[in-house]
Enzyme design. Structure first.
Site, PDB file in Angstrom:
ATOM      1  N   ASP A 156     -10.733  -8.971   6.255  1.00 33.84           N
ATOM      2  CA  ASP A 156      -9.590  -9.901   6.245  1.00 33.84           C
ATOM      3  C   ASP A 156      -9.301 -10.424   7.654  1.00 33.84           C
ATOM      4  O   ASP A 156      -8.929 -11.594   7.820  1.00 33.84           O
ATOM      5  CB  ASP A 156      -8.347  -9.207   5.667  1.00 33.84           C
ATOM      6  N   ASP A 204       0.851  -1.193   0.000  1.00 30.48           N
ATOM      7  CA  ASP A 204       0.000   0.000   0.000  1.00 30.48           C
ATOM      8  C   ASP A 204       0.886   1.242   0.000  1.00 30.48           C
ATOM      9  O   ASP A 204       1.751   1.393   0.878  1.00 30.48           O
ATOM     10  CB  ASP A 204      -0.884   0.031   1.259  1.00 30.48           C
ATOM     11  N   GLY A 221     -22.714  -7.604  12.083  1.00 29.97           N
ATOM     12  CA  GLY A 221     -22.239  -8.950  12.421  1.00 29.97           C
ATOM     13  C   GLY A 221     -22.081  -9.828  11.190  1.00 29.97           C
ATOM     14  O   GLY A 221     -21.564  -9.380  10.165  1.00 29.97           O
ATOM     15  N   ASP A 258     -10.962   2.653  12.658  1.00 31.90           N
ATOM     16  CA  ASP A 258     -10.584   2.455  11.256  1.00 31.90           C
ATOM     17  C   ASP A 258     -11.033   1.038  10.869  1.00 31.90           C
ATOM     18  O   ASP A 258     -10.478   0.055  11.363  1.00 31.90           O
ATOM     19  CB  ASP A 258      -9.056   2.599  11.133  1.00 31.90           C
ATOM     20  N   THR A 298     -20.573 -11.644   5.700  1.00 28.96           N
ATOM     21  CA  THR A 298     -20.186 -10.639   6.699  1.00 28.96           C
ATOM     22  C   THR A 298     -21.013  -9.385   6.439  1.00 28.96           C
ATOM     23  O   THR A 298     -21.230  -8.981   5.296  1.00 28.96           O
ATOM     24  CB  THR A 298     -18.671 -10.330   6.671  1.00 28.96           C
ATOM     25  N   ALA A 351      -2.265 -11.736   1.991  1.00 26.33           N
ATOM     26  CA  ALA A 351      -1.271 -11.485   3.042  1.00 26.33           C
ATOM     27  C   ALA A 351      -1.945 -11.041   4.334  1.00 26.33           C
ATOM     28  O   ALA A 351      -1.550 -11.463   5.429  1.00 26.33           O
ATOM     29  CB  ALA A 351      -0.272 -10.430   2.565  1.00 26.33           C
TER      30      ALA A 351
HETATM   31  P1  ATP Z   1     -13.316  -4.560   4.463  1.00 28.15           P
HETATM   32  O1  ATP Z   1     -13.396  -4.674   2.957  1.00 28.15           O
HETATM   33  O2  ATP Z   1     -13.421  -3.161   4.996  1.00 28.15           O
HETATM   34  O3  ATP Z   1     -12.210  -5.310   5.070  1.00 28.15           O
HETATM   35  P2  ATP Z   1     -15.647  -6.317   4.443  1.00 28.15           P
HETATM   36  O4  ATP Z   1     -16.759  -5.608   3.720  1.00 28.15           O
HETATM   37  O5  ATP Z   1     -14.949  -7.415   3.738  1.00 28.15           O
HETATM   38  O6  ATP Z   1     -14.636  -5.244   5.038  1.00 28.15           O
HETATM   39  P3  ATP Z   1     -17.303  -6.377   6.787  1.00 28.15           P
HETATM   40  O7  ATP Z   1     -18.545  -7.147   6.583  1.00 28.15           O
HETATM   41  O8  ATP Z   1     -17.397  -4.883   6.727  1.00 28.15           O
HETATM   42  O9  ATP Z   1     -16.198  -6.948   5.787  1.00 28.15           O
HETATM   43  O10 ATP Z   1     -16.656  -6.729   8.204  1.00 28.15           O
HETATM   44  C1  ATP Z   1     -16.223  -8.031   8.539  1.00 28.15           C
HETATM   45  C2  ATP Z   1     -16.639  -8.341   9.956  1.00 28.15           C
HETATM   46  O11 ATP Z   1     -15.996  -7.398  10.833  1.00 28.15           O
HETATM   47  C3  ATP Z   1     -18.121  -8.207  10.224  1.00 28.15           C
HETATM   48  O12 ATP Z   1     -18.800  -9.426   9.904  1.00 28.15           O
HETATM   49  C4  ATP Z   1     -18.151  -7.891  11.699  1.00 28.15           C
HETATM   50  O13 ATP Z   1     -18.060  -9.097  12.456  1.00 28.15           O
HETATM   51  C5  ATP Z   1     -16.872  -7.073  11.904  1.00 28.15           C
HETATM   52  N1  ATP Z   1     -17.159  -5.620  11.834  1.00 28.15           N
HETATM   53  C6  ATP Z   1     -17.017  -4.808  10.756  1.00 28.15           C
HETATM   54  N2  ATP Z   1     -17.394  -3.547  11.053  1.00 28.15           N
HETATM   55  C7  ATP Z   1     -17.783  -3.554  12.349  1.00 28.15           C
HETATM   56  C8  ATP Z   1     -18.271  -2.564  13.274  1.00 28.15           C
HETATM   57  N3  ATP Z   1     -18.434  -1.285  12.910  1.00 28.15           N
HETATM   58  N4  ATP Z   1     -18.538  -2.953  14.540  1.00 28.15           N
HETATM   59  C9  ATP Z   1     -18.359  -4.236  14.956  1.00 28.15           C
HETATM   60  N5  ATP Z   1     -17.905  -5.216  14.123  1.00 28.15           N
HETATM   61  C10 ATP Z   1     -17.616  -4.891  12.852  1.00 28.15           C
END
Ligand code: ATP
Length: 305
Positions: free
Chosen positions: A254, A14, A227, A248, A222, A43
């Site tokens: 991941d 990055d 949740g 953040d 996810t 990674a």
């Molecule tokens: P990214 O691409 O930002 O890594 P993503 O879209 O692949 O995220 P998300 O569904 O946003 O994945 O988040 C993965 C998991 O992290 C969720 O299923 C949840 O368990 C946890 N999580 C994400 N955001 C939050 C939040 N604001 N509060 C509590 N848990 C969170």
């Protein structure tokens, strides 16, 4: 002995530039700050699993530039086996130039570089290592044929496979994932792959069930701050979010997938593994950065107390 996980996937560097404003076309601007970070979905997930004590091997490609040795070192520093990291001559490493404005708005470019060269032959070359693993973890920042080959390899050798279909790719052919154990999209990936809305819990369930009808065995969706949800042919289980003060959220997905692989391989039931993964991902969003926000076993233990 620690559980063994192989990540067949990407690495990226990055290149984060903090700007006062986004430059216009043809404009040269001075930017106040720059940070180099290690990323790539493969990674990141490898680092999460390794921080939690798994014995992790990465099957991945770097370019023959200054980022290749740095990436190798970063993975080694996390105790990840890099004997199946291949340097591709005449090719740049995967990089992600990222521009971040003062209000947090960002613009991101992804250059796959050497990641686009990870091939089925790399999987065959790592066969002895992969056969001894408890799980093979996959994402979509490498060629689809490599992903299909890894899924078939896992099915043939009795190694469970976990696929995080990110970034969303409309070309992903679900009919070539025969034998896949765990399919883990987020809401938008699920919407794209199912062709159905995912804006309510009922819609998520219907979209996940449509994938089950198309032959996918276990779908884990996810849902960010809502949740996660596990949907199988027989069952649907809601995994409650863990409430934290978000600093953040980059890399939460991941953290979730890498830790799920670790907990599942370590002997937890799927539901236990998902509940712990939700906790681990929640912890990761309380700190800045991606890999740097992933807890080790001790820090995670303190967070769970
Ligand atoms: P990214 O691409 O930002 O890594 P993503 O879209 O692949 O995220 P998300 O569904 O946003 O994945 O988040 C993965 C998991 O992290 C969720 O299923 C949840 O368990 C946890 N999580 C994400 N955001 C939050 C939040 N604001 N509060 C509590 N848990 C969170």
């Amino acid at each position: 002995m620690a559980d063994r996980i192989a990540v067949v996937g990407s690495n990226m560097v990055d290149l984060v530039t903090y700007v006062n404003r986004m430059p216009d076309r043809g404009e040269t601007l001075e930017a106040p700050d720059f940070v180099l970070g290690f990323g790539g979905k493969g990674a990141n997930q490898a680092v999460a699993a390794a921080r939690l004590g798994a014995q992790v091997s990465m099957v991945t490609c770097v370019g023959d530039d200054i980022f290749g040795p740095r990436t190798r070192q970063n993975l080694s520093d996390h105790g990840i086996d890099v004997s199946h990291l291949r340097c591709v001559e005449g090719t740049p490493s995967g990089v992600a130039p990222i521009f971040v404005a003062p209000d947090g708005e960002n613009a991101i470019l992804i250059v796959k570089g050497a990641n686009a060269h990870l091939s089925p032959a790399d999987i065959d070359a790592a066969a002895a290592t992969l056969k001894g693993c408890d799980a093979i973890l996959l994402q979509l920042e490498v060629p689809l044929d490599t992903v299909y080959h890894a899924v078939a390899f896992g099915a043939r050798h009795g190694v469970q496979t976990i696929l995080n279909p990110a970034p969303a790719d409309p070309e992903l052919d679900l009919s070539r994932l025969d034998g896949l154990d765990w399919f883990c999209p987020n809401e938008s990936e699920l919407a794209l792959l199912s062709g159905m809305p995912t804006d309510t819990d009922a819609a998520v369930l219907a979209a996940a069930r449509s994938l089950i009808k198309r032959g996918i065995r276990n779908v884990i969706v996810t849902l960010g701050a809502r949740g996660a949800r596990l949907v199988t042919a027989e069952d649907a289980v809601q995994i409650a979010p863990v409430r934290v003060e978000a600093v953040d959220t980059t890399g939460a997905g991941d953290a979730f997938i890498g830790s799920f692989a670790r907990f599942l391989s370590g002997g937890a039931t799927p539901q236990q593994a998902l509940e712990r993964a939700a906790r681990y991902a929640a912890h990761s969003i309380t700190g800045r950065g991606t890999q740097s926000s992933y807890a080790d076993t001790e820090t995670f233990g303190v967070f769970c107390r």
